[in-house]
Design an enzyme around this catalytic site. Structure first.
Site, PDB file in Angstrom:
ATOM      1  N   ALA A 198      29.522  40.390 -28.071  1.00 26.90           N
ATOM      2  CA  ALA A 198      29.577  41.043 -29.425  1.00 26.90           C
ATOM      3  C   ALA A 198      29.758  40.057 -30.596  1.00 26.90           C
ATOM      4  O   ALA A 198      29.814  38.765 -30.250  1.00 26.90           O
ATOM      5  CB  ALA A 198      30.690  42.234 -29.487  1.00 26.90           C
ATOM      6  N   HIS A 199      29.619  40.457 -31.831  1.00 29.81           N
ATOM      7  CA  HIS A 199      29.669  39.476 -32.986  1.00 29.81           C
ATOM      8  C   HIS A 199      30.955  38.579 -32.991  1.00 29.81           C
ATOM      9  O   HIS A 199      32.065  38.916 -32.513  1.00 29.81           O
ATOM     10  CB  HIS A 199      29.713  40.224 -34.335  1.00 29.81           C
ATOM     11  N   ASN A 200      30.745  37.325 -33.300  1.00 28.27           N
ATOM     12  CA  ASN A 200      31.793  36.386 -33.440  1.00 28.27           C
ATOM     13  C   ASN A 200      32.353  36.064 -32.097  1.00 28.27           C
ATOM     14  O   ASN A 200      33.328  35.258 -32.235  1.00 28.27           O
ATOM     15  CB  ASN A 200      32.893  36.834 -34.316  1.00 28.27           C
TER      16      ASN A 200
END
Lengths: 349, 349, 349
Positions: free
Chosen positions: C240-242
């Protein structure tokens, strides 16, 4: 896109109040840790409060209860929403820069209706009797089968597959690698062999739905698999045949929903949860990450674990399980004590 | 495709017996809830019996023990199978309408052998020394690497990837986004770095296998990853290197099978189950949804839970876990009672 | 590629010692069970020791403690690594045979920089302002968005999607169907509707990373999603993001890592494990297959189960759970015995 803007203009845009120099020049946007001079950032989670004093940002959008001696603030009711508005001043949406029109390598059947201002990327294929709404962007390597209806202002990212007879309504976004409308997993087993059951239903995806990457949404057996307006689906999710997902649901990555299960509105299915078929999940219900749901879930309830149970009950069971070593120990001590204080019992065992 | 047919013709086709008007005109097929006048539908699951009285269908295919005062029936031994036959009268298979031939944008190496009546969609790529059997349909954006053998009457949906050296036998169906023959996940860790182990094996997919969307089937390390005839695999499944799946198995969506595990015949792996590597699953065994299998499973047995256990044992454990709050409560009451009735024990603790 | 080689040449290559005929002709490589006359094979796992006597191979690479009366051996410190070297003599890497150059059907923006000796397959799309390093191979149907930087000696298999602004460093390998840089799953819910949060961050994939098939790596919200050097990711994984994944980690198939979670170095995430967001996993930590991780994990520790716990603790709990039937039975017997020996207690209950 803006090159620079004065802070009071930002405040006007988001309905906020400047605390500090109203004329600071803003030239970009960034997160609070990464921001540099010229950037505006935001603070919505108090967990990040310590960063307020260290950020290099020229201004910070905060909630109304925040104050700072050193930093220039824009105070608003909802810093996150305000920041999202400001981003749109500086950062083009990913596809805004694309030239409108149809790439010469796209293969579009002559019986396809294209709306006004449509963009079709290279190596895209659109089969007969489909229609594409105004201003819709279809990126490269995308396949749209026959008899599909795609709405207005839709964005299909590169390498999306939309199979025959699918309806996708306005403002839907679908990310790369996703497959809409493949056959459901339905067989009839006769003398140990699995005979395919034809899937003659379709898929309907309503307005403002967003679907992540490498998702699978199967077509219905007879009727439609149906994702209602405003629902958001993360990557690698499985939506089986005849599933109905109500409006404004969230289905997080790697979750799976088996055939004919129906979700109400504002339901949340957390990551890697699995729902067996033919269930009903009531409005505002929540399924925890990794849960295995084998019974229908009432409205407004939260379930957890596998097999899933109401959260309070499940958390209690988790706590009791964690205390099992202690229970076994105490039980064995008790048995011993009873044997020594009632030695005659031993012979009864 | 038929526009209309009389009911006695349907009965003849499926070997059934009409109860009611033999001359009713049938113009389409639908599910029992959605059917309209002119449609024929079917009833195979007694759960749907209440719908028999409400359906708008002009006729209903049922089993031989069903009767109805109002509805015209076609009674057969197997209503679901009979209905599947009827569907094929009215609904074209998805690809029947496709023009036979090779699309001019397909890139096919000159050393590829194409059988009779092959259809190759736009933007497809087939590399050197591969062969495609008679009447096989390869949809758009599909990639077939070098040295592949694809059988007769195969259907590869849009955007399938078949990597070098794969063998796919007759009548196999593969859905969009699936990748056959990528490298297995094999590394040797030397001084904390992971060195890739070459995967020089291949993949063999036997007759009548169907594989869903966005599935991954890795190639073997030396020998082949092998899916035997008649097996059906759902969406988003992981099949690792050297796995052998016996004939007529079902592997449901998001299940994962780790390296070198071997399934017998007629094995069922339910959704989201995971099998570690180097196991053996006996014929007719069943793995429940979400199970985590870490030991081999004997023939005809059913396992459930994580770590997976025989179903009777696991269900008993689930029931005992649910009773833990009661056990802890009773145990504490017992301790108290014993302390009050044997106060001298307290000092022994 | 070699057609044949003498065994002493193999021994020289791998720094091993021949036991038996140094001049045996080797014409190929295979696994110990499949090997035929002329093949060389290897034995690194003592589980396969019984095969040593049955293999048809002309020579076997073994560790230094193995001896055999019948077989010709090459003894080395690390048979598996040695064999990997020998494979490279006989088997071309999958893409070595590809003609260097740009296929005429590739659509490459005029503002793309191509390094020396680059290979670009058919129907590939590369958008403006991206650059491709020397000797990089980009297979068919791959999409590379604008402003991407792709390093040297990278291999992108067919049908990879790399979205705008991604950086991929030298010697990275990405398998088919994988999507790098789609939007993270981030919404703000206002009055029951989910408003998309723009994702203006990017993805950085460092040197020597390998990513399997149908994987999703989302872009960061503001900063980057970051996969550090030497990490290997299996099929169908969600990043997922980050998320930050440290160097030399292994993430096995169908695992999922939620937003902003950070892994140290040499972390192993086994198959189907799920990590919630905002956690930290210390160096050399291991997450077991199917685990559900909801708390950060210290360095060098191993966690298992859902919710995940340290392995020793979790295994103890699993053992105690398996003994619940026995505990309930003993507890009920104890209660009965106490009631019969202290009948007066019954009235106290």
């Amino acid at each position: 896109m803006k090159q620079s803007i004065k802070l009071y203009e930002v405040a006007d845009l988001v309905g906020g109040e400047v605390v500090g120099d109203r004329d600071v020049i803003i030239t970009g946007v960034a997160g609070i840790k990464e921001a540099q001079k010229g950037d505006i950032t935001f603070l919505s989670n108090t967990k990040y409060l310590p960063f307020l004093h260290h950020t290099q940002a020229s201004a910070v959008i905060t909630s109304k209860d925040i104050s700072s001696k050193e930093k220039t603030l824009v105070r608003t009711d909802n810093p996150s929403r305000a920041f999202t508005k400001v981003i749109s001043l500086f950062i083009p949406p990913p596809h805004l820069s694309r030239t409108v029109g149809v790439h010469p390598t796209a293969i579009i059947d002559k019986n396809v209706h294209l709306g006004e201002g449509v963009s079709i990327g290279p190596h895209t294929v659109i089969e007969e009797n489909s229609s594409i709404g105004d201003r819709t962007v279809i990126e490269s390597h995308t396949f749209i089968g026959r008899d599909c209806r795609i709405g207005k202002d839709v964005l299909l990212n590169p390498r999306v597959t939309v199979l025959q007879g699918t309806e996708i309504r306005d403002r839907v976004v679908i990310h790369s690698g996703t497959v809409i409308g493949s056959d459901g997993f339905g067989y009839e087993t006769i003398n140990g062999e699995h005979i395919k059951i034809p899937h003659i239903g379709s898929v309907l995806i309503e307005e403002d739905v967003e679907i992540g990457s490498n998702v699978c949404v199967d077509r219905g057996r007879f009727k439609k698999t149906w994702i209602q307006k405003g629902t958001k689906i993360d990557n690698l999710v499985q939506i089986a045949h005849n599933v109905v997902i109500g409006p404004h649901c969230l289905v997080v990555s790697q979750a799976g929903i088996a055939g004919s299960t129906e979700l109400g509105k504002n339901v949340v299915i957390a990551a890697q949860a699995g729902l067996i078929g033919h269930l009903t999940l009531g409005d505002d219900s929540i399924v925890g990450a990794g849960a295995g749901v084998i019974k229908s879930v009432p409205s407004k309830s939260v379930v957890l674990g596998s097999p899933a149970k109401p959260i309070a009950e499940q958390k209690k069971l988790f706590a009791f399980i964690a205390r099992l070593p202690e229970l076994f120990k105490e039980f064995n001590e008790l048995k011993k004590r009873l044997q020594s204080s009632h030695p005659s019992d031993a012979s009864k065992g």
